[in-house]
Design an enzyme around this catalytic site. Structure first.
Site, PDB file in Angstrom:
ATOM      1  N   HIS A   1      14.030   5.096  -0.712  1.00  0.00           N
ATOM      2  CA  HIS A   1      12.870   6.267  -1.009  1.00  0.00           C
ATOM      3  C   HIS A   1      12.771   6.426  -2.167  1.00  0.00           C
ATOM      4  CE1 HIS A   1      14.027   8.257   2.602  1.00  0.00           C
ATOM      5  NE2 HIS A   1      15.025   7.371   2.633  1.00  0.00           N
TER       6      HIS A   1
ATOM      7  N   LYS B   1       0.811  -1.330   0.116  1.00  0.00           N
ATOM      8  CA  LYS B   1       0.253   0.399  -0.272  1.00  0.00           C
ATOM      9  C   LYS B   1       0.488   0.846   0.020  1.00  0.00           C
ATOM     10  CE  LYS B   1      -3.639   1.132   0.709  1.00  0.00           C
ATOM     11  NZ  LYS B   1      -4.404   0.837   2.030  1.00  0.00           N
ATOM     12  N   HIS B   2       0.565   2.397  -0.995  1.00  0.00           N
ATOM     13  CA  HIS B   2       1.141   3.139  -0.694  1.00  0.00           C
ATOM     14  C   HIS B   2       2.630   3.111  -0.859  1.00  0.00           C
ATOM     15  CE1 HIS B   2      -2.104   6.354  -0.888  1.00  0.00           C
ATOM     16  NE2 HIS B   2      -2.557   4.950   0.137  1.00  0.00           N
TER      17      HIS B   2
ATOM     18  N   ASN C   1      12.354   6.037   7.237  1.00  0.00           N
ATOM     19  CA  ASN C   1      12.771   4.528   8.254  1.00  0.00           C
ATOM     20  C   ASN C   1      12.298   4.378   8.474  1.00  0.00           C
ATOM     21  OD1 ASN C   1      15.746   6.814   8.984  1.00  0.00           O
ATOM     22  ND2 ASN C   1      14.460   7.893  10.356  1.00  0.00           N
TER      23      ASN C   1
END
Length: 392
Positions: free
Chosen positions: A392, A67-68, A231
């Site tokens: 990221h 999810k996302h 993180n």
């Protein structure tokens, strides 16, 4: 086909939008059904890498629920116990394949967060996996292939609009990655760092016991973290992520968030939760929501007069704080992994409260001695990998 036009980007105002190959080659994927969007493809490509790498490391069929652009859960395909079938709403009589078990366990880590997920399977999706997925609220799936029966089942989801993507399992991406932010292009080498048991040789605690299952759980944690927005901290039990804390600015907040999810996973196995008297017309997502509130500090909202009747056939008794603590205390043998070093022993203290016996992290903090000492205080086994896994 080397490009695919999308409806829009992250938001409806972000147009035009497409995915394409910079080198002019063909896309390594095929849309078999539906019309995936920008975020769908981000989830698909990240989740596929996790499932594929977990299969390579463990030798077992593997799956992820995304999810996302972060995993809500990941797992290897071990058989489900009767309790697991009950808490994950799997048919107690169903003949479940290994790849179906992998996805059911991945989604079961955090069913609330997996609502509307993107599913990734390391192996061909069979009818067993498709039948389970058909009953869940999900946006799409990526796998290296589909049996004819599985594809027909999946095509019936979302009124025929369910997103089904097939990925070329032999595709090898370019060694360099590019990303544009505010008109500036970033370049970096792909994170091809191989996660295997060889990473687990540097045991830094007095307790050096590291059984085979703990090694597998450490690899599940590390591979999950490799594809989780940093993180991040991940708790794993028996080849299944049971709590993922993603995208927090503070390491201890990651550890708390993931630990709270692990505690909730444990509480969902409480006999009183498994026996909740749901009305027959209550759908799975509503059951998940009700269980979440029932186990929270807001349980009175669910069990108030005029409210419980909408969900239950009779009013259940709430679990007391003492009962919850006692049940969570029964959780043991858990592995806790971190994508970067633990800067303070407070992370170890929090992890212990969720049954952690094994910790895997890069190490490298100026306070490593204090962190190791805290682990030694509780007889934990801790490995330093020497490798950060930011994503990221």
């Amino acid at each position: 086909m080397n490009e695919l036009e999308l409806k829009y980007g992250c938001n409806p105002n972000q147009k035009p939008s497409r995915i394409f190959m910079k080198d002019g080659g063909d896309l390594p994927l095929t849309v078999l059904n539906g019309r995936p969007g920008y975020i769908n493809f981000l989830d698909a490509l990240n989740s596929w890498q996790l499932a594929k790498e977990l299969k390579e490391a463990s030798g077992l069929p593997s799956a992820a629920s995304f999810k996302h652009v972060s995993p809500a859960g990941a797992a290897v395909g071990l058989p489900l116990s009767g309790t697991e079938r009950s808490m994950y709403f799997a048919d107690p009589a169903a003949d479940l394949s290994s790849i179906a078990c992998a996805y059911i366990r991945a989604r079961g880590a955090d069913r609330l967060c997996s609502y509307g997920d993107w599913a990734a399977l390391s192996d061909v999706c069979d009818a067993s996996a498709a039948r389970y997925l058909k009953e869940e609220v999900s946006d799409g799936i990526i796998a290296p292939g589909y049996t004819d029966e599985a594809l027909e089942i999946l095509k019936t989801k979302k009124k025929g609009g369910y997103n089904v993507v097939q990925i070329d399992p032999d595709y090898t991406p370019a060694p360099q990655e590019y990303k544009d932010v505010f008109g500036v292009t970033f370049q970096q080498g792909r994170n091809e760092y191989k996660i295997s048991e060889a990473l687990l040789s540097n045991i830094v605690t007095k307790n050096r016991a590291l059984p085979a299952q703990a090694k597998t759980d450490m690899m599940v944690a590390l591979i999950t973290l490799k594809y989780t927005q940093s993180n991040s901290v991940c708790y794993v039990k028996d080849g299944q992520a049971i709590g993922v804390g993603a995208g927090q600015q503070s390491r201890i907040h990651c550890t708390r968030l993931a630990g709270n999810k692990a505690d909730n996973w444990r509480l969902r196995q409480h006999p009183q939760v498994l026996a909740l008297p749901f009305r027959e017309d209550i759908r799975r997502p509503d059951r998940d929501n009700a269980i979440d509130v029932y186990l929270s500090d807001e349980w009175e909202d669910l069990l108030a007069d005029g409210e419980w009747q909408r969900v239950f056939t009779c009013r259940p008794q709430p679990l007391t704080a003492e009962e919850k603590r006692a049940w969570i205390a029964g959780l043991s043998g858990v592995t806790c992994g971190s994508d970067a070093f633990f800067p303070f022993g407070d992370n170890v203290e929090r992890a212990r409260k969720s049954g952690t016996a094994y910790i895997v992290q890069p190490g490298g903090s100026i306070r490593d001695g204090h962190v190791i000492g805290t682990a030694d205080k509780y007889g934990m086994t801790m490995c330093f990998t020497g490798m950060r896994l930011f994503h990221h």
